[in-house]
Scaffold this active site. Structure first.
Site: not given
Ligand code: SF4
Length: 493
Positions: A18, A250
């Site tokens: 988002c 992330c």
């Molecule tokens: S790195 Fe962590 S926050 Fe990013 S997509 Fe993967 S699991 Fe989700």
């Protein structure tokens, strides 16, 4: 069926998150500036969008399904503060009731919020709030944040600090509270958030690309656990509510989600992607004669791969940008045609050995078709190279990657997977390679590659986990939306 899932099936790797934007304007034109920022974040979600302003304690809001378009009637609307949201559903289906900003009232105060991320203790928190008498109007976990802010007192830093105490997971938030623009980020900083100020106006955005296009060059990250409060005509104030913990931005923002012209932690995303491709060429050279990028998001990694491998880049795949939304109908033939029509092959591949480079691989269906098309066009060898490690685990923090059963690399070796998709060979970037490019100990979430989640999670990945019973009107509205002809998907790279 949730719209995101159907669109994902057509687009295969359409898994944005988002986007949020907030503006506190010295000139009283917050709404158009926020709208322009929203368009700059359209790549982060295109299921629904919304805009909210606050003037004299009253909130006005516009929300629609589909791509952002300037709302009729908002033209003459002067407002000092505004927030906007572009949505890709991760909790709560694609109903208009889940479009944001969400607006709530308590004790005569109206608050609007927009949220990027996923609350990982949502089920527990929702049942507590229901027990205390709060009546949910959406099935979005973002309403938990609204409910917590409404329940707190008028002292803003205290209200946000109390909310942070209760919330678990990923949340970058912008809100309109008592005439102020409020922005805060979870203590792990899982989803990005940046802020910039100029001539008495403050703008907050999920990504710096929107700040750049609006002309705000002096930018900084909203720190994990930080609260920023901006009032018209004043310098924004910062409160470190839960700072100093371990950061977990992330990693997939670097790999795919963020626009390539954005900066994360001060570093240009495009340059990171090029280095990921370069490292991949070092780890898994294909012995090919040329490199073919998968447009558009695989281009920086392919450039890096070609540079390190000293190979020519052949722009052999032509992408049809109009396919994604045209083929969202849940008809298997249409979906299959959607995948088939996504890419065409240009000249320059016949008789050659090629390395096809993409940024990531989830279900493998698009890559399977690309390999088939390149072979049909006469390619002698097709080596698939992926500039990220294999997806092994689902994301609980706001990226709708795929159901665990659909993650093709989770249970299959690269060699077997390569054979399955018809490639001469297939290789992924290693975890060490990812770390060497991004920096060990930098503080990143890489749970979808490692299964190591930085926070406790409720292992309920179902988007409808807060959905008691989707209202009949919401279902009808979704069906109407899906029948409408929509503008093309925004091109990404
Ligand atoms: S790195 Fe962590 S926050 Fe990013 S997509 Fe993967 S699991 Fe989700």
């Amino acid at each position: 069926v949730a719209l995101g899932i159907v669109a994902g099936a057509a687009a295969e790797r359409s898994f944005p998150v988002c986007g949020i934007v907030g503006v506190c304007s010295a000139e009283g034109n917050a709404a158009p500036v926020a709208f322009a920022g929203l368009v700059g974040l359209q790549h982060r979600g295109h299921e629904s969008w919304g805009l909210a302003t606050e003037t004299g304690g009253r909130v006005a809001a516009w929300r629609e399904l589909g791509l952002a378009r300037w709302p009729a009637g908002a033209g003459a609307h002067a407002a000092p503060v505004a927030i906007g949201h572009t949505r890709y559903s991760t909790t709560g289906d694609s109903h208009l009731c889940n479009a944001q900003p969400l607006v709530g009232t308590a004790g005569g105060r109206e608050i609007a919020i927009a949220h990027n991320g996923n609350i990982t203790n949502a089920v527990e928190l929702a049942s507590e709030l229901r027990a205390s008498g709060y009546a949910f109007r959406s099935s979005s976990d973002s309403e938990l944040i609204l409910a917590l802010l409404l329940a707190a007192g008028a002292d803003l830093p205290d209200a946000v600090a109390r909310a942070i105490e209760r919330l678990c997971g990923a949340y970058s938030v912008v809100a309109l509270v008592d005439g102020s623009l409020v922005a805060f980020r979870d203590p792990h900083g899982i989803r990005p958030l940046a802020v910039a100020s100029k001539a008495g106006t403050t703008v907050v955005s999920s990504e710096t690309c929107a700040l750049d296009t609006l002309g705000y060059q002096r930018q900084r990250e909203v720190e994990p656990g930080e609260l920023v409060v901006a009032r018209p005509g004043e310098r924004p104030r910062s409160y470190g509510l839960r700072t100093g913990g371990r950061r977990h931005l992330c990693v997939f923002e670097y790999v795919y989600v963020a626009r390539r012209d954005s900066r994360l932690d001060g570093e240009r995303v495009e340059s990171v992607r090029e280095r990921l491709g370069g490292r991949l060429a070092y780890e898994a050279p294909a012995g090919a004669e040329a490199v073919v990028p998968v447009p558009a998001s695989g281009l920086p990694a392919a450039r890096g791969f070609a540079r390190v491998g000293d190979l020519p880049l052949v722009d052999a795949l032509v992408r049809n940008e109009y396919v994604g939304r045209t083929f969202i109908e849940p008809d298997p033939t249409l979906r299959s045609l959607g995948l088939q029509m996504k890419f065409n092959v240009a000249d320059g591949v016949a008789g050659r050995s090629l390395a096809v480079v993409d940024d990531s691989l989830v279900r493998g269906s698009t890559m399977r078709r690309i390999v088939r098309k390149l072979r049909a066009a006469g390619a002698r060898e097709v080596h698939v190279r992926i500039a990220a490690p294999p997806f092994r685990s689902p994301c609980f923090y706001g990226v709708d990657i795929a159901d665990p059963g659909e993650l093709v690399a989770a249970a299959t070796s690269p060699a077997d997977l390569g054979r399955e998709i018809g490639a001469t060979s297939l290789a992924f970037l290693s975890l060490d390679g990812l770390e060497s490019v991004l920096g060990a100990g930098r503080g990143l979430c890489d749970a979808c590659f490692t299964g190591r989640y930085p926070t406790p999670i409720e292992r309920i990945a179902d988007k409808g986990r807060l959905e008691a019973a989707p209202p009949a009107e919401a279902r009808r509205e979704l069906a109407r939306f899906r029948r409408r002809a929509l503008p093309p998907q925004v091109a990404r790279s």
